[in-house]
Design a protein around this motif. Structure first.
Motif, PDB file in Angstrom:
ATOM      1  N   GLY A  14      33.936  30.719  42.577  1.00 19.48           N
ATOM      2  CA  GLY A  14      33.853  30.218  43.939  1.00 19.48           C
ATOM      3  C   GLY A  14      35.189  29.809  44.532  1.00 19.48           C
ATOM      4  O   GLY A  14      35.291  29.551  45.733  1.00 19.48           O
ATOM      5  N   GLY A  15      36.212  29.800  43.705  1.00 22.58           N
ATOM      6  CA  GLY A  15      37.535  29.398  44.167  1.00 22.58           C
ATOM      7  C   GLY A  15      38.294  30.519  44.845  1.00 22.58           C
ATOM      8  O   GLY A  15      37.774  31.631  45.041  1.00 22.58           O
ATOM      9  N   SER A  16      39.543  30.220  45.186  1.00 23.79           N
ATOM     10  CA  SER A  16      40.388  31.174  45.907  1.00 23.79           C
ATOM     11  C   SER A  16      41.751  31.285  45.252  1.00 23.79           C
ATOM     12  O   SER A  16      42.230  30.338  44.610  1.00 23.79           O
ATOM     13  CB  SER A  16      40.570  30.719  47.363  1.00 23.79           C
ATOM     14  N   THR A  18      45.679  33.527  46.098  1.00 29.29           N
ATOM     15  CA  THR A  18      46.429  34.495  46.902  1.00 29.29           C
ATOM     16  C   THR A  18      47.485  35.138  46.022  1.00 29.29           C
ATOM     17  O   THR A  18      48.317  34.432  45.429  1.00 29.29           O
ATOM     18  CB  THR A  18      47.092  33.832  48.113  1.00 29.29           C
ATOM     19  N   ARG A  65      35.214  39.327  51.002  1.00 23.90           N
ATOM     20  CA  ARG A  65      35.752  38.211  50.211  1.00 23.90           C
ATOM     21  C   ARG A  65      37.275  38.264  50.100  1.00 23.90           C
ATOM     22  O   ARG A  65      37.922  37.225  50.019  1.00 23.90           O
ATOM     23  CB  ARG A  65      35.153  38.233  48.802  1.00 23.90           C
ATOM     24  N   PHE A  66      37.830  39.460  50.070  1.00 24.90           N
ATOM     25  CA  PHE A  66      39.267  39.640  49.905  1.00 24.90           C
ATOM     26  C   PHE A  66      39.872  40.152  51.202  1.00 24.90           C
ATOM     27  O   PHE A  66      39.215  40.845  51.989  1.00 24.90           O
ATOM     28  CB  PHE A  66      39.562  40.661  48.806  1.00 24.90           C
ATOM     29  N   ARG A  80      44.545  38.011  49.625  1.00 22.14           N
ATOM     30  CA  ARG A  80      43.860  36.717  49.645  1.00 22.14           C
ATOM     31  C   ARG A  80      42.451  36.924  49.102  1.00 22.14           C
ATOM     32  O   ARG A  80      41.705  37.758  49.611  1.00 22.14           O
ATOM     33  CB  ARG A  80      43.809  36.156  51.060  1.00 22.14           C
ATOM     34  N   MET A  81      42.133  36.160  48.087  1.00 26.48           N
ATOM     35  CA  MET A  81      40.854  36.336  47.404  1.00 26.48           C
ATOM     36  C   MET A  81      40.033  35.065  47.519  1.00 26.48           C
ATOM     37  O   MET A  81      40.485  33.990  47.101  1.00 26.48           O
ATOM     38  CB  MET A  81      41.090  36.681  45.930  1.00 26.48           C
ATOM     39  N   ASN A  82      38.856  35.185  48.085  1.00 29.94           N
ATOM     40  CA  ASN A  82      37.949  34.057  48.243  1.00 29.94           C
ATOM     41  C   ASN A  82      36.651  34.317  47.491  1.00 29.94           C
ATOM     42  O   ASN A  82      36.348  35.452  47.123  1.00 29.94           O
ATOM     43  CB  ASN A  82      37.649  33.830  49.728  1.00 29.94           C
ATOM     44  N   SER A  83      35.899  33.266  47.291  1.00 31.68           N
ATOM     45  CA  SER A  83      34.595  33.360  46.611  1.00 31.68           C
ATOM     46  C   SER A  83      34.709  34.155  45.319  1.00 31.68           C
ATOM     47  O   SER A  83      33.912  35.064  45.046  1.00 31.68           O
ATOM     48  CB  SER A  83      33.570  34.010  47.547  1.00 31.68           C
ATOM     49  N   LEU A  84      35.685  33.794  44.528  1.00 27.62           N
ATOM     50  CA  LEU A  84      35.937  34.540  43.301  1.00 27.62           C
ATOM     51  C   LEU A  84      34.794  34.378  42.308  1.00 27.62           C
ATOM     52  O   LEU A  84      34.165  33.312  42.215  1.00 27.62           O
ATOM     53  CB  LEU A  84      37.249  34.094  42.673  1.00 27.62           C
TER      54      LEU A  84
END
Length: 114
Positions: A14-16, A18, A65-66, A80-84
């Motif tokens: 759920g983390g991010s 970059t 997400r990215f 940038r990567m979100n909701s990992l």
């Protein structure tokens, strides 16, 4: 042209994160850039790309997400990567193409824990 990827690390689900990729030369000479990743035991796959400076593509598993971006003034490429998720765990490689020439960064490890 040399590419240097950085920004990997360990993050919780759920983390991010970059990722950055610095080019030794001018990004203006690299019309197509991309991020790939390779998970343990799997083939390298395309994560995201910018083709000819303007067409952006994402792999199905990261859409929404990215986000890929480039800064030609700074000669950098970002992801940038979100909701990992744990399935995003892989070594991430930046890539650039000019004509028939391909350039690869050394890879940066992203580990997502559940």
């Amino acid at each position: 042209v040399q590419l240097q990827a950085s920004g990997g690390g360990m993050v919780q689900e759920g983390g991010s994160l970059t990722l950055s990729c610095a080019a030794s030369g001018s990004m203006h000479s690299l019309p197509t850039v991309a991020w790939y990743r390779q998970a343990p035991g799997k083939q390298r796959e395309l994560v995201a790309s910018i083709i000819n400076g303007k067409i952006i593509n994402y792999g199905d598993s990261v859409k929404g997400r990215f986000m890929i971006s480039r800064d030609d003034a700074e000669n950098t490429l970002e992801l940038r990567m979100n909701s990992l998720a744990p399935e995003d765990t892989a070594i991430y490689y930046c890539n650039a193409q000019r004509g028939n020439l391909l350039y690869w960064g050394q890879g940066t490890l992203v580990t997502v824990s559940s």
